[in-house]
Design an enzyme around this catalytic site. Sequence first.
Site, mmCIF file in Angstrom:
data_model
loop_
_atom_site.group_PDB
_atom_site.id
_atom_site.type_symbol
_atom_site.label_atom_id
_atom_site.label_comp_id
_atom_site.label_asym_id
_atom_site.label_seq_id
_atom_site.Cartn_x
_atom_site.Cartn_y
_atom_site.Cartn_z
ATOM 1 N N SER A 139 0.835 -1.197 0.000
ATOM 2 C CA SER A 139 0.000 0.000 0.000
ATOM 3 C C SER A 139 0.867 1.243 0.000
ATOM 4 C CB SER A 139 -0.905 0.018 1.234
ATOM 5 O OG SER A 139 -1.603 1.249 1.334
ATOM 6 N N TYR A 152 -1.785 -0.639 10.375
ATOM 7 C CA TYR A 152 -1.842 -1.146 9.006
ATOM 8 C C TYR A 152 -0.648 -0.641 8.199
ATOM 9 C CZ TYR A 152 -3.585 -1.684 4.215
ATOM 10 O OH TYR A 152 -3.732 -1.991 2.881
#
Length: 263
Positions: A139, A152
Amino acid sequence: MAGRALVTGATAGIGAAFARRLAADGSHLVLVARDERRLADLAAELTDRYGVPVDVLPADLATDDGCASVEDRLRADDDPVDLLVNNAGTSLNRSFVRSTVADEERLLRLNVHAVMRLTLAALPGMTRRRHGAVINVSSVAGFAAVQPGSTYSASKAWVTNFSESVGASVRPAGVRVMALCPGYTRTEFHDRAGINMSKTPGWMWLRADDVVRDALRDLRRNRSVSVPDWRYKAAVFALRHAPRRLIQAVSPDSRGRDRGNRT
């Protein structure tokens, strides 16, 4: 890309987009996810539409047993996997100080532990055959701590660094490992995590099909990191080169509120 591809988190979002694109390109597929019914429905759809063999492997990759079943498939020399797409992942809709050990361990097991285990299961055979590739879905969030309280982004920083490091070690054997780092992508991901994305501007969203198209193009170009779309390429450049104080100054102030990752 023909051959055999194994895709985790295959029933929705980027994983489903990979499955459809690879089936359209003639790849034989092994699809992995927790929901056996959705796996079966997707397999039937892909076989009917593209005429390719599709096997399903229900597994919860946040568990040891789930990882072990997929590892066994990746190590099978009689029907080798040419492309592994580690797409399965999760996030949390709360900051770290309001989280639980169980939830944080599940995030790490899925986002980090499973990626490590499946990559390690796939690479020895690929290096022996001197052919194969691994795409680890990371990501843009992994390039800096821009979401206060979210773990995350830390897990995705590991995925990107891991992929670059391991990729450099197997490149001489003709094997590629690439981290795919998309930005906000329209999938079920945020809804499943209970993250409210209603205030995210429309121009920031990517289509899963476009993310997959760019990823496979970058894999063919032997890129170690793929960041789809010029908007997020610019964002990553800024995250990599801007002073940490500036990044922290423009990051959302959590002030103890529950905030999850949104990328």
